[in-house]
Design a protein around this motif. Structure first.
Motif, PDB file in Angstrom:
ATOM      1  N   ASP A  61       0.198   7.657 -14.048  1.00 58.52           N
ATOM      2  CA  ASP A  61      -0.997   6.824 -14.136  1.00 58.52           C
ATOM      3  C   ASP A  61      -1.250   6.112 -12.808  1.00 58.52           C
ATOM      4  OD1 ASP A  61      -3.146   5.759 -15.702  1.00 58.52           O
ATOM      5  OD2 ASP A  61      -2.010   3.895 -15.937  1.00 58.52           O
ATOM      6  N   ASP A  62      -0.201   5.540 -12.228  1.00 58.33           N
ATOM      7  CA  ASP A  62      -0.323   4.858 -10.939  1.00 58.33           C
ATOM      8  C   ASP A  62      -0.732   5.836  -9.837  1.00 58.33           C
ATOM      9  OD1 ASP A  62       0.411   2.483 -12.147  1.00 58.33           O
ATOM     10  OD2 ASP A  62       2.452   2.474 -11.343  1.00 58.33           O
ATOM     11  N   LEU A  63      -0.151   7.017  -9.858  1.00 63.13           N
ATOM     12  CA  LEU A  63      -0.484   8.026  -8.861  1.00 63.13           C
ATOM     13  C   LEU A  63      -1.955   8.428  -8.969  1.00 63.13           C
ATOM     14  CD1 LEU A  63       0.529   9.731  -6.545  1.00 63.13           C
ATOM     15  CD2 LEU A  63       1.448  11.357  -8.209  1.00 63.13           C
ATOM     16  N   ALA A  64      -2.453   8.577 -10.185  1.00 68.78           N
ATOM     17  CA  ALA A  64      -3.877   8.884 -10.379  1.00 68.78           C
ATOM     18  C   ALA A  64      -4.746   7.745  -9.862  1.00 68.78           C
ATOM     19  CB  ALA A  64      -4.167   9.138 -11.861  1.00 68.78           C
ATOM     20  N   ALA A  65      -4.282   6.513 -10.068  1.00 68.37           N
ATOM     21  CA  ALA A  65      -5.049   5.342  -9.624  1.00 68.37           C
ATOM     22  C   ALA A  65      -5.116   5.264  -8.102  1.00 68.37           C
ATOM     23  CB  ALA A  65      -4.434   4.070 -10.193  1.00 68.37           C
ATOM     24  N   VAL A  66      -4.166   5.840  -7.408  1.00 63.43           N
ATOM     25  CA  VAL A  66      -4.181   5.868  -5.943  1.00 63.43           C
ATOM     26  C   VAL A  66      -4.983   7.060  -5.431  1.00 63.43           C
ATOM     27  CG1 VAL A  66      -2.703   6.238  -3.921  1.00 63.43           C
ATOM     28  CG2 VAL A  66      -2.000   4.625  -5.690  1.00 63.43           C
ATOM     29  N   MET A  67      -4.792   8.205  -6.060  1.00 65.61           N
ATOM     30  CA  MET A  67      -5.425   9.430  -5.574  1.00 65.61           C
ATOM     31  C   MET A  67      -6.944   9.412  -5.735  1.00 65.61           C
ATOM     32  SD  MET A  67      -3.056  11.224  -4.241  1.00 65.61           S
ATOM     33  CE  MET A  67      -3.850  12.816  -4.022  1.00 65.61           C
ATOM     34  N   GLN A  68      -7.439   8.883  -6.829  1.00 65.66           N
ATOM     35  CA  GLN A  68      -8.885   8.931  -7.082  1.00 65.66           C
ATOM     36  C   GLN A  68      -9.682   8.189  -6.008  1.00 65.66           C
ATOM     37  OE1 GLN A  68     -10.128   7.524 -10.928  1.00 65.66           O
ATOM     38  NE2 GLN A  68     -12.086   8.544 -10.768  1.00 65.66           N
ATOM     39  N   PRO A  69      -9.411   6.905  -5.737  1.00 62.52           N
ATOM     40  CA  PRO A  69     -10.213   6.247  -4.698  1.00 62.52           C
ATOM     41  C   PRO A  69      -9.899   6.776  -3.299  1.00 62.52           C
ATOM     42  CG  PRO A  69      -8.555   4.747  -5.536  1.00 62.52           C
ATOM     43  CD  PRO A  69      -8.513   5.979  -6.394  1.00 62.52           C
ATOM     44  N   GLY A  70      -8.654   7.188  -3.076  1.00 63.70           N
ATOM     45  CA  GLY A  70      -8.299   7.747  -1.773  1.00 63.70           C
ATOM     46  C   GLY A  70      -9.077   9.013  -1.474  1.00 63.70           C
ATOM     47  N   LEU A  71      -9.149   9.902  -2.450  1.00 61.71           N
ATOM     48  CA  LEU A  71      -9.887  11.144  -2.260  1.00 61.71           C
ATOM     49  C   LEU A  71     -11.383  10.875  -2.123  1.00 61.71           C
ATOM     50  CD1 LEU A  71     -10.005  14.185  -2.014  1.00 61.71           C
ATOM     51  CD2 LEU A  71      -9.965  14.327  -4.515  1.00 61.71           C
ATOM     52  N   ARG A  72     -11.893   9.958  -2.911  1.00 63.33           N
ATOM     53  CA  ARG A  72     -13.323   9.620  -2.798  1.00 63.33           C
ATOM     54  C   ARG A  72     -13.646   9.092  -1.401  1.00 63.33           C
ATOM     55  NH1 ARG A  72     -14.403   7.058  -8.619  1.00 63.33           N
ATOM     56  NH2 ARG A  72     -14.885   9.006  -9.659  1.00 63.33           N
ATOM     57  N   ALA A  73     -12.776   8.246  -0.866  1.00 64.69           N
ATOM     58  CA  ALA A  73     -12.997   7.705   0.481  1.00 64.69           C
ATOM     59  C   ALA A  73     -12.962   8.826   1.517  1.00 64.69           C
ATOM     60  CB  ALA A  73     -11.943   6.647   0.797  1.00 64.69           C
ATOM     61  N   LEU A  74     -11.993   9.726   1.388  1.00 65.28           N
ATOM     62  CA  LEU A  74     -11.900  10.845   2.329  1.00 65.28           C
ATOM     63  C   LEU A  74     -13.145  11.731   2.269  1.00 65.28           C
ATOM     64  CD1 LEU A  74      -8.163  11.867   1.850  1.00 65.28           C
ATOM     65  CD2 LEU A  74      -9.173  10.794   3.879  1.00 65.28           C
ATOM     66  N   LEU A  75     -13.602  12.033   1.063  1.00 60.42           N
ATOM     67  CA  LEU A  75     -14.793  12.869   0.908  1.00 60.42           C
ATOM     68  C   LEU A  75     -16.039  12.176   1.451  1.00 60.42           C
ATOM     69  CD1 LEU A  75     -14.150  14.416  -2.614  1.00 60.42           C
ATOM     70  CD2 LEU A  75     -13.980  15.563  -0.393  1.00 60.42           C
ATOM     71  N   SER A  76     -16.116  10.869   1.281  1.00 55.51           N
ATOM     72  CA  SER A  76     -17.246  10.117   1.803  1.00 55.51           C
ATOM     73  C   SER A  76     -17.267  10.161   3.327  1.00 55.51           C
ATOM     74  CB  SER A  76     -17.170   8.668   1.316  1.00 55.51           C
ATOM     75  OG  SER A  76     -18.191   7.889   1.905  1.00 55.51           O
TER      76      SER A  76
END
Length: 132
Positions: free
Chosen positions: A84-99
């Motif tokens: 759950d914690d890993l998902a909470a880190v990956m989601q905004p991190g990936l969104r920032a990278l894609l942005s």
């Protein structure tokens, strides 16, 4: 470098209830597997942005949900919270990278950092339910 425009859906990797409110679904390997797979889908995208390519996922990694459910108890709870914690880190991190990528910026360094964090966290989670 062409910008990645795919938005990875981690909606199935939502936060699980607090430890005292354990949901019955965490006793099902399928529920944990969905979240584990979603995290790895995001990690694959990060690997591409880091110019590392997609990492093959072996049986030890794929089998974590079943092993965690078989162990049960506190270890299962820790695995669930870790994923759950890993998902909470990956989601905004990936969104920032894609942005940033969509804006034409080089994200290689930032993606490598997120990639390393993913691997460190995944190793810690795998250690909770090691393959025999």
């Amino acid at each position: 470098m062409s910008a990645m425009s795919h938005e990875f859906d981690l909606s199935l990797a939502t936060m699980l209830p607090p430890a005292g409110e354990q949901d019955l679904r965490i006793n099902e390997p399928a529920a944990l597997s969905v979240q584990w797979d979603a995290v790895h889908e995001a990690a694959a995208a990060v690997g591409i942005l880091a110019q590392l390519g997609e990492e093959p996922v072996d049986a030890e990694i794929r089998g974590l949900p079943e092993r965690a459910v078989a162990i049960g108890g506190a270890k299962l709870g820790m695995v669930v919270r870790g994923v759950d914690d890993l998902a909470a880190v990956m989601q905004p991190g990936l969104r920032a990278l894609l942005s940033l990528t969509a804006q034409g910026q080089d994200t290689t360094s930032a993606a490598l950092t997120l990639w390393r964090e993913f691997h460190n966290a995944r190793e810690a989670i795998l250690a909770l339910a090691p393959a025999e």
